[in-house]
Scaffold this motif. Structure first.
Motif, PDB file in Angstrom:
ATOM      1  N   LEU A 169       0.829  -1.207   0.000  1.00  0.00           N
ATOM      2  CA  LEU A 169       0.000   0.000   0.000  1.00  0.00           C
ATOM      3  C   LEU A 169       0.860   1.253   0.000  1.00  0.00           C
ATOM      4  O   LEU A 169       0.538   2.250  -0.651  1.00  0.00           O
ATOM      5  CB  LEU A 169      -0.934  -0.015   1.215  1.00  0.00           C
ATOM      6  N   GLY A 170       1.981   1.215   0.726  1.00  0.00           N
ATOM      7  CA  GLY A 170       2.907   2.345   0.687  1.00  0.00           C
ATOM      8  C   GLY A 170       3.535   2.514  -0.686  1.00  0.00           C
ATOM      9  O   GLY A 170       3.754   3.646  -1.156  1.00  0.00           O
ATOM     10  N   PHE A 171       3.822   1.379  -1.353  1.00  0.00           N
ATOM     11  CA  PHE A 171       4.360   1.450  -2.721  1.00  0.00           C
ATOM     12  C   PHE A 171       3.347   2.067  -3.684  1.00  0.00           C
ATOM     13  O   PHE A 171       3.699   2.859  -4.564  1.00  0.00           O
ATOM     14  CB  PHE A 171       4.752   0.040  -3.171  1.00  0.00           C
ATOM     15  N   ILE A 172       2.059   1.700  -3.519  1.00  0.00           N
ATOM     16  CA  ILE A 172       1.018   2.287  -4.371  1.00  0.00           C
ATOM     17  C   ILE A 172       0.914   3.794  -4.134  1.00  0.00           C
ATOM     18  O   ILE A 172       0.761   4.576  -5.091  1.00  0.00           O
ATOM     19  CB  ILE A 172      -0.334   1.588  -4.088  1.00  0.00           C
ATOM     20  N   ALA A 173       1.019   4.203  -2.865  1.00  0.00           N
ATOM     21  CA  ALA A 173       0.965   5.647  -2.563  1.00  0.00           C
ATOM     22  C   ALA A 173       2.136   6.388  -3.211  1.00  0.00           C
ATOM     23  O   ALA A 173       1.965   7.471  -3.805  1.00  0.00           O
ATOM     24  CB  ALA A 173       0.949   5.858  -1.053  1.00  0.00           C
ATOM     25  N   ASP A 174       3.346   5.825  -3.103  1.00  0.00           N
ATOM     26  CA  ASP A 174       4.507   6.456  -3.729  1.00  0.00           C
ATOM     27  C   ASP A 174       4.348   6.510  -5.248  1.00  0.00           C
ATOM     28  O   ASP A 174       4.713   7.512  -5.891  1.00  0.00           O
ATOM     29  CB  ASP A 174       5.781   5.682  -3.355  1.00  0.00           C
ATOM     30  N   SER A 175       3.820   5.424  -5.824  1.00  0.00           N
ATOM     31  CA  SER A 175       3.629   5.408  -7.277  1.00  0.00           C
ATOM     32  C   SER A 175       2.608   6.462  -7.713  1.00  0.00           C
ATOM     33  O   SER A 175       2.797   7.139  -8.740  1.00  0.00           O
ATOM     34  CB  SER A 175       3.168   4.009  -7.715  1.00  0.00           C
ATOM     35  N   PHE A 176       1.551   6.623  -6.924  1.00  0.00           N
ATOM     36  CA  PHE A 176       0.557   7.644  -7.261  1.00  0.00           C
ATOM     37  C   PHE A 176       1.171   9.042  -7.176  1.00  0.00           C
ATOM     38  O   PHE A 176       0.928   9.896  -8.057  1.00  0.00           O
ATOM     39  CB  PHE A 176      -0.641   7.531  -6.319  1.00  0.00           C
ATOM     40  N   ASN A 177       1.939   9.288  -6.131  1.00  0.00           N
ATOM     41  CA  ASN A 177       2.573  10.610  -6.003  1.00  0.00           C
ATOM     42  C   ASN A 177       3.523  10.876  -7.163  1.00  0.00           C
ATOM     43  O   ASN A 177       3.581  12.001  -7.699  1.00  0.00           O
ATOM     44  CB  ASN A 177       3.322  10.696  -4.676  1.00  0.00           C
ATOM     45  N   LEU A 178       4.292   9.858  -7.564  1.00  0.00           N
ATOM     46  CA  LEU A 178       5.202  10.022  -8.700  1.00  0.00           C
ATOM     47  C   LEU A 178       4.421  10.283  -9.975  1.00  0.00           C
ATOM     48  O   LEU A 178       4.804  11.158 -10.789  1.00  0.00           O
ATOM     49  CB  LEU A 178       6.070   8.769  -8.837  1.00  0.00           C
ATOM     50  N   MET A 179       3.329   9.558 -10.180  1.00  0.00           N
ATOM     51  CA  MET A 179       2.504   9.780 -11.364  1.00  0.00           C
ATOM     52  C   MET A 179       1.908  11.179 -11.356  1.00  0.00           C
ATOM     53  O   MET A 179       1.887  11.873 -12.400  1.00  0.00           O
ATOM     54  CB  MET A 179       1.390   8.736 -11.400  1.00  0.00           C
ATOM     55  N   ALA A 180       1.411  11.618 -10.182  1.00  0.00           N
ATOM     56  CA  ALA A 180       0.837  12.958 -10.094  1.00  0.00           C
ATOM     57  C   ALA A 180       1.886  14.021 -10.382  1.00  0.00           C
ATOM     58  O   ALA A 180       1.610  15.027 -11.056  1.00  0.00           O
ATOM     59  CB  ALA A 180       0.231  13.168  -8.714  1.00  0.00           C
ATOM     60  N   THR A 181       3.100  13.827  -9.906  1.00  0.00           N
ATOM     61  CA  THR A 181       4.180  14.786 -10.164  1.00  0.00           C
ATOM     62  C   THR A 181       4.512  14.840 -11.655  1.00  0.00           C
ATOM     63  O   THR A 181       4.688  15.925 -12.235  1.00  0.00           O
ATOM     64  CB  THR A 181       5.424  14.394  -9.351  1.00  0.00           C
ATOM     65  N   ASN A 182       4.594  13.654 -12.293  1.00  0.00           N
ATOM     66  CA  ASN A 182       4.902  13.618 -13.725  1.00  0.00           C
ATOM     67  C   ASN A 182       3.791  14.251 -14.557  1.00  0.00           C
ATOM     68  O   ASN A 182       4.052  14.998 -15.512  1.00  0.00           O
ATOM     69  CB  ASN A 182       5.134  12.175 -14.171  1.00  0.00           C
ATOM     70  N   VAL A 183       2.547  13.985 -14.188  1.00  0.00           N
ATOM     71  CA  VAL A 183       1.418  14.574 -14.919  1.00  0.00           C
ATOM     72  C   VAL A 183       1.414  16.087 -14.760  1.00  0.00           C
ATOM     73  O   VAL A 183       1.200  16.841 -15.734  1.00  0.00           O
ATOM     74  CB  VAL A 183       0.099  13.955 -14.436  1.00  0.00           C
ATOM     75  N   SER A 184       1.655  16.550 -13.529  1.00  0.00           N
ATOM     76  CA  SER A 184       1.672  17.990 -13.288  1.00  0.00           C
ATOM     77  C   SER A 184       2.795  18.659 -14.073  1.00  0.00           C
ATOM     78  O   SER A 184       2.610  19.736 -14.678  1.00  0.00           O
ATOM     79  CB  SER A 184       1.832  18.256 -11.787  1.00  0.00           C
ATOM     80  N   ALA A 185       3.970  18.013 -14.094  1.00  0.00           N
ATOM     81  CA  ALA A 185       5.089  18.589 -14.846  1.00  0.00           C
ATOM     82  C   ALA A 185       4.801  18.574 -16.348  1.00  0.00           C
ATOM     83  O   ALA A 185       5.136  19.527 -17.075  1.00  0.00           O
ATOM     84  CB  ALA A 185       6.358  17.797 -14.542  1.00  0.00           C
ATOM     85  N   LEU A 186       4.184  17.512 -16.854  1.00  0.00           N
ATOM     86  CA  LEU A 186       3.867  17.431 -18.275  1.00  0.00           C
ATOM     87  C   LEU A 186       2.848  18.496 -18.679  1.00  0.00           C
ATOM     88  O   LEU A 186       2.999  19.148 -19.725  1.00  0.00           O
ATOM     89  CB  LEU A 186       3.334  16.027 -18.581  1.00  0.00           C
ATOM     90  N   ILE A 187       1.823  18.671 -17.848  1.00  0.00           N
ATOM     91  CA  ILE A 187       0.815  19.695 -18.145  1.00  0.00           C
ATOM     92  C   ILE A 187       1.441  21.082 -18.114  1.00  0.00           C
ATOM     93  O   ILE A 187       1.157  21.941 -18.967  1.00  0.00           O
ATOM     94  CB  ILE A 187      -0.347  19.583 -17.139  1.00  0.00           C
ATOM     95  N   LYS A 188       2.299  21.313 -17.148  1.00  0.00           N
ATOM     96  CA  LYS A 188       2.970  22.613 -17.064  1.00  0.00           C
ATOM     97  C   LYS A 188       3.845  22.840 -18.287  1.00  0.00           C
ATOM     98  O   LYS A 188       3.893  23.952 -18.854  1.00  0.00           O
ATOM     99  CB  LYS A 188       3.805  22.677 -15.792  1.00  0.00           C
ATOM    100  N   GLU A 189       4.525  21.811 -18.734  1.00  0.00           N
ATOM    101  CA  GLU A 189       5.375  21.936 -19.917  1.00  0.00           C
ATOM    102  C   GLU A 189       4.551  22.234 -21.156  1.00  0.00           C
ATOM    103  O   GLU A 189       4.906  23.111 -21.976  1.00  0.00           O
ATOM    104  CB  GLU A 189       6.174  20.643 -20.092  1.00  0.00           C
ATOM    105  N   VAL A 190       3.442  21.511 -21.331  1.00  0.00           N
ATOM    106  CA  VAL A 190       2.568  21.757 -22.477  1.00  0.00           C
ATOM    107  C   VAL A 190       1.995  23.168 -22.422  1.00  0.00           C
ATOM    108  O   VAL A 190       1.896  23.868 -23.442  1.00  0.00           O
ATOM    109  CB  VAL A 190       1.457  20.696 -22.523  1.00  0.00           C
ATOM    110  N   TYR A 191       1.610  23.624 -21.227  1.00  0.00           N
ATOM    111  CA  TYR A 191       1.040  24.967 -21.066  1.00  0.00           C
ATOM    112  C   TYR A 191       2.070  26.036 -21.429  1.00  0.00           C
ATOM    113  O   TYR A 191       1.764  27.002 -22.155  1.00  0.00           O
ATOM    114  CB  TYR A 191       0.575  25.139 -19.629  1.00  0.00           C
ATOM    115  N   LEU A 192       3.292  25.870 -20.952  1.00  0.00           N
ATOM    116  CA  LEU A 192       4.338  26.849 -21.275  1.00  0.00           C
ATOM    117  C   LEU A 192       4.662  26.834 -22.766  1.00  0.00           C
ATOM    118  O   LEU A 192       4.937  27.885 -23.379  1.00  0.00           O
ATOM    119  CB  LEU A 192       5.596  26.546 -20.453  1.00  0.00           C
TER     120      LEU A 192
END
Length: 211
Positions: free
Chosen positions: A173-196
């Protein structure tokens, strides 16, 4: 006290010239047979010597009692006496040639059985209660991280890309939480990159139009 007597014979003449008397403290037998008699004195024991004479009993019988001698004919098992039932147990010692007969009322067995049943029911109820509490605690420990994951995924779907989950353990369950946080960080960075990138393209188009 109980007395055991035996004649002493003269080896030469064969006549009796004395009597050997043994005195045994009755408390010795009482302590020895305490487990069979019980603390409530409901059980009875009868000790016979090699000549089938009654040496000891706790119910007041004497050697002259016919009923005491009849106990020697008893076999191991349950017999009915009037309205009561008794369990008889007989043991003969080949070393001393003594015979021990014990008699225990069946009501004593029933009382102990009822007590054991009550203890078993109470123990079973306590075990079920503890098991239910343990299952509840384990389910809460397992379901809480999953519930947090579902809430975070719904927030991500609504556009809250800064949503994060705090890992609470080092297991799957801790691994799933870390994976979700990593995915959220990557998605946020990708959206920010596309926006810029879109902003840069629009600025370039404006400059081209101005020129």
């Amino acid at each position: 006290s109980e007395k055991l007597d035996n004649s002493v014979f003269d080896e030469n003449s064969g006549g009796i010239y004395g009597m050997m008397v043994m005195v045994i403290d009755q408390n010795y037998f009482t302590r020895s047979f305490r487990e069979m008699i019980g603390n409530d004195n409901k059980g009875s024991v009868y000790l016979f010597d090699q000549h089938d004479r009654l040496l000891y009993t706790n119910d007041g019988m004497t050697d002259a009692d016919v009923s005491a001698r009849l106990l020697l004919a008893k076999t191991n098992g349950i017999e009915r006496s009037g309205t009561d039932s008794y369990y008889y147990s007989k043991h003969h010692s080949p070393d001393t040639q003594f015979t021990l007969v014990s008699r225990i009322p069946m009501t004593d067995f029933l009382e102990k059985s009822q007590l054991i049943l009550k203890i078993s029911l109470i123990s079973g109820g306590v075990s079920i209660l503890l098991s239910a509490m343990l299952i509840f605690l384990l389910s809460q420990r397992l379901l809480r991280p999953l519930r947090q994951l579902v809430i975070a995924m719904r927030a991500m779907r609504e556009g809250k890309f800064d949503t994060r989950i705090e890992p609470r353990s080092n297991d799957e369950l801790g691994f799933i939480a870390d994976s979700f946080n990593l995915m959220a960080t990557n998605v946020s960075a990708l959206i920010k990159e596309v926006y810029l990138r879109q902003i840069s393209e629009r600025e370039a188009e404006l400059k081209a139009l101005q020129a």
